[in-house]
Design an enzyme around this catalytic site. Structure first.
Site, short mmCIF file in Angstrom:
data_model
loop_
_atom_site.label_atom_id
_atom_site.label_comp_id
_atom_site.label_asym_id
_atom_site.label_seq_id
_atom_site.Cartn_x
_atom_site.Cartn_y
_atom_site.Cartn_z
N TYR A 72 17.82 24.27 95.80
CA TYR A 72 19.17 24.00 95.28
C TYR A 72 19.74 22.73 95.88
CZ TYR A 72 19.42 28.13 92.45
OH TYR A 72 19.19 29.04 91.44
N ARG A 75 18.32 19.84 93.99
CA ARG A 75 18.93 19.76 92.65
C ARG A 75 20.35 19.21 92.76
NH1 ARG A 75 18.47 25.45 89.97
NH2 ARG A 75 19.57 24.44 88.25
N GLN A 106 25.48 27.03 79.66
CA GLN A 106 24.57 27.77 80.54
C GLN A 106 24.27 26.91 81.78
OE1 GLN A 106 21.19 29.78 78.22
NE2 GLN A 106 21.90 28.19 76.82
N VAL A 108 24.53 24.61 85.15
CA VAL A 108 25.25 24.75 86.43
C VAL A 108 25.50 23.37 87.05
CG1 VAL A 108 24.31 27.05 86.90
CG2 VAL A 108 23.04 25.03 87.69
N HIS A 146 26.72 30.49 83.97
CA HIS A 146 25.79 30.75 85.07
C HIS A 146 26.25 30.17 86.39
CE1 HIS A 146 22.52 31.12 81.72
NE2 HIS A 146 23.13 32.28 81.93
N CYS A 157 31.63 38.27 102.66
CA CYS A 157 33.04 38.58 102.36
C CYS A 157 33.45 38.13 100.96
CB CYS A 157 33.94 37.91 103.41
SG CYS A 157 33.89 36.11 103.32
N GLY A 218 20.88 21.88 72.73
CA GLY A 218 20.00 21.73 73.90
C GLY A 218 19.69 23.00 74.65
N SER A 220 16.91 26.41 74.75
CA SER A 220 15.68 27.00 74.19
C SER A 220 15.95 28.40 73.66
CB SER A 220 14.60 27.06 75.28
OG SER A 220 15.07 27.88 76.35
C1 BV8 Z 1 21.12 39.66 83.14
C2 BV8 Z 1 21.40 29.68 86.95
C3 BV8 Z 1 21.78 41.93 83.28
C4 BV8 Z 1 20.44 29.51 88.08
C5 BV8 Z 1 20.14 30.63 85.11
C6 BV8 Z 1 12.46 40.41 81.63
C7 BV8 Z 1 12.43 40.54 83.01
C8 BV8 Z 1 13.55 40.30 83.81
C9 BV8 Z 1 14.74 39.90 83.23
C10 BV8 Z 1 14.74 39.75 81.85
C11 BV8 Z 1 13.64 40.01 81.05
N1 BV8 Z 1 13.99 39.76 79.75
C12 BV8 Z 1 15.27 39.35 79.71
C13 BV8 Z 1 15.72 39.36 80.97
C14 BV8 Z 1 17.04 39.01 81.36
C15 BV8 Z 1 17.02 37.62 81.97
C16 BV8 Z 1 16.38 36.63 81.01
O1 BV8 Z 1 16.99 36.26 80.03
N2 BV8 Z 1 15.14 36.20 81.31
C17 BV8 Z 1 14.47 35.26 80.41
C18 BV8 Z 1 13.72 34.21 81.21
C19 BV8 Z 1 13.54 36.05 79.50
N3 BV8 Z 1 18.40 37.31 82.13
C20 BV8 Z 1 19.01 37.60 83.29
O2 BV8 Z 1 18.45 38.06 84.27
C21 BV8 Z 1 20.50 37.36 83.25
N4 BV8 Z 1 21.18 38.50 83.77
O3 BV8 Z 1 20.41 39.89 82.18
O4 BV8 Z 1 21.94 40.61 83.72
C22 BV8 Z 1 20.84 42.52 84.29
C23 BV8 Z 1 21.40 42.95 85.49
C24 BV8 Z 1 20.53 43.56 86.41
C25 BV8 Z 1 19.15 43.69 86.15
C26 BV8 Z 1 18.62 43.19 84.93
C27 BV8 Z 1 19.47 42.59 84.00
C28 BV8 Z 1 20.85 36.18 84.12
C29 BV8 Z 1 20.27 34.93 83.52
C30 BV8 Z 1 20.84 33.72 84.24
C31 BV8 Z 1 19.73 33.03 84.98
N5 BV8 Z 1 20.27 31.82 85.60
N6 BV8 Z 1 20.68 29.56 85.69
C32 BV8 Z 1 19.94 28.10 88.15
O5 BV8 Z 1 20.22 27.27 87.25
O6 BV8 Z 1 19.27 27.81 89.15
S1 BV8 Z 1 19.33 30.44 83.64
C33 BV8 Z 1 18.70 28.87 83.46
O7 BV8 Z 1 18.09 28.90 82.16
C34 BV8 Z 1 19.71 27.74 83.35
O8 BV8 Z 1 21.06 28.13 83.49
C35 BV8 Z 1 19.45 27.21 81.94
O9 BV8 Z 1 20.57 26.66 81.36
C36 BV8 Z 1 19.11 28.48 81.30
C37 BV8 Z 1 18.64 28.53 79.92
O10 BV8 Z 1 17.68 27.55 79.72
P1 BV8 Z 1 18.10 26.36 78.73
O11 BV8 Z 1 19.44 25.88 79.10
O12 BV8 Z 1 17.88 26.79 77.34
O13 BV8 Z 1 17.09 25.25 79.17
P2 BV8 Z 1 15.56 25.13 78.74
O14 BV8 Z 1 14.90 24.16 79.66
O15 BV8 Z 1 14.98 26.50 78.59
O16 BV8 Z 1 15.61 24.49 77.27
C38 BV8 Z 1 16.04 23.15 77.13
C39 BV8 Z 1 16.14 22.93 75.64
O17 BV8 Z 1 16.69 21.63 75.42
C40 BV8 Z 1 14.81 22.96 74.92
O18 BV8 Z 1 14.93 23.71 73.72
C41 BV8 Z 1 14.52 21.48 74.60
O19 BV8 Z 1 13.85 21.34 73.33
C42 BV8 Z 1 15.92 20.94 74.47
N7 BV8 Z 1 16.07 19.52 74.79
C43 BV8 Z 1 15.32 18.75 75.62
N8 BV8 Z 1 15.84 17.50 75.66
C44 BV8 Z 1 16.94 17.49 74.85
C45 BV8 Z 1 17.09 18.77 74.29
N9 BV8 Z 1 18.09 19.09 73.45
C46 BV8 Z 1 18.96 18.11 73.13
N10 BV8 Z 1 18.89 16.85 73.62
C47 BV8 Z 1 17.90 16.51 74.49
N11 BV8 Z 1 17.84 15.27 74.97
ZN ZN Z 2 32.12 35.37 104.51
#
Ligand code: BV8
Ligand code: ZN
Length: 270
Positions: A72, A75, A106, A108, A146, A157, A218, A220
């Site tokens: 982090y 980043r 989404q 951060v 997020h 705390c 932007g 996925s």
């Molecule tokens: C939850 C913060 C309830 C941290 C992030 C199976 C197992 C375990 C969990 C799960 C599972 N199935 C589903 C889940 C739930 C899980 C999930 O969704 N997993 C996914 C991977 C399948 N979700 C969670 O856990 C969420 N919480 O469900 O709570 C719960 C409670 C208890 C127990 C269980 C469940 C929490 C999810 C939050 C995770 N934190 N970020 C950090 O950043 O370090 S998510 C992270 O991915 C980022 O925030 C990011 O924004 C986000 C999503 O990705 P994208 O933004 O879409 O980025 P990506 O790279 O994927 O895509 C980029 C896109 O841009 C592409 O399409 C590309 O073509 C396009 N692009 C590229 N260049 C350009 C462009 N577009 C336009 N212009 C360009 N120039």
């Molecule tokens: Zn504290």
């Protein structure tokens, strides 16, 4: 429903958005790619040399807070040198220029909030989220699903605060500590397996249900529950416009799908 071939015509995107009074904009890492911030899943994406379960989970932090803070910290250093792209700025101007537009991100990286601050300075308005703004003006604040790289939270705390200093992750002893209770602080972001802030999520779904149009830029469309904001909007009858160089699971919902980079398309579109 969208026709099979992606619709390259920005004009139809403008028309699709033009008819809506309330519009939500759902953004993902792709909008910040044009600012130089690596995406998560694309080529050279952030997760490439790190597996999500290794770093962005509570378990990873409990096992090795130093490693998680190292990632982090680097980043934070990288993003601190990035500027809002023309797409962030165009969206900020658009949202500031009329009622009814809300940005839900989404990301951060804080680049939408920075774009809003710059836009407010230009318009001599207090930036969203500061006390001088009226509640109505505050209605325009960006919703960060997020959390933020530039905020820490105390697992002891609960204190959370803005934090822009660079992180010294050479050892556990040098990691940031809470000045109230001494606990090692964590990044104030939502990790996999953690619930999103319920108020932010409820507000986002409410806006999605009320929107006449949803512009998706932007993302996925992989991460839940964020990605389902677009389908909630579609089910409520909103027009869906997607901007992405690649097709995504959201493309099948899109009435207009514009294949290209946010920086090329969004300023023309809005
Ligand atoms: C939850 C913060 C309830 C941290 C992030 C199976 C197992 C375990 C969990 C799960 C599972 N199935 C589903 C889940 C739930 C899980 C999930 O969704 N997993 C996914 C991977 C399948 N979700 C969670 O856990 C969420 N919480 O469900 O709570 C719960 C409670 C208890 C127990 C269980 C469940 C929490 C999810 C939050 C995770 N934190 N970020 C950090 O950043 O370090 S998510 C992270 O991915 C980022 O925030 C990011 O924004 C986000 C999503 O990705 P994208 O933004 O879409 O980025 P990506 O790279 O994927 O895509 C980029 C896109 O841009 C592409 O399409 C590309 O073509 C396009 N692009 C590229 N260049 C350009 C462009 N577009 C336009 N212009 C360009 N120039
Ligand atoms: Zn504290």
């Amino acid at each position: 429903m969208s026709d099979s071939s992606p619709n390259l015509d920005i004009e139809s995107g403008r028309q699709a958005l033009g008819g809506a009074r309330r519009i939500i904009v759902l953004t993902g890492a792709g909008i910040s790619a044009d600012s130089g911030v690596p995406t998560f899943r694309g080529p050279g994406g952030l997760w490439k040399d790190h597996r999500p379960e290794d770093l962005a989970t509570p378990g990873a932090f409990a096992r090795d807070p130093r490693l998680v803070w190292e990632w982090y910290g680097c980043r934070r250093t990288l993003v601190a040198q990035c500027e809002p792209s023309v797409a962030h700025l165009a969206l900020a101007r658009w949202a500031a220029g009329r009622d009814g537009i809300r940005i839900i991100t989404q990301n951060v990286d804080g680049l939408h909030a920075e774009a809003a601050r710059r836009c407010a300075r230009k318009r001599q308005l207090a930036p969203a989220g500061t006390s001088e703004r009226t509640p109505a003006q505050d209605a325009g604040a960006v919703l960060e699903l997020h959390g933020s790289l530039f905020r820490t939270r105390c697992p002891g705390c609960g204190a959370s605060r803005e934090s822009r200093e660079s992180i010294d992750a050479t050892s556990e002893a040098t990691l940031p500590r809470c000045d109230r209770c001494g606990t090692t602080l964590r990044p104030d972001v939502v990790w996999f397996g953690e619930s999103l802030d319920s108020q932010v999520l409820e507000r986002s779904f409410e806006l999605a249900e009320q929107a006449g149009a949803c512009l998706v830029v932007g993302t996925s469309g992989v991460v839940q529950p964020a990605a389902s904001i677009a389908s909630v909007s579609a089910r409520a009858g909103a027009v869906i416009v997607e901007v992405n160089p690649e097709p995504t699971p959201i493309t099948k919902l899109a009435d207009v799908s514009l294949r290209g980079r946010a920086a090329e398309i969004v300023p023309e579109l809005v």
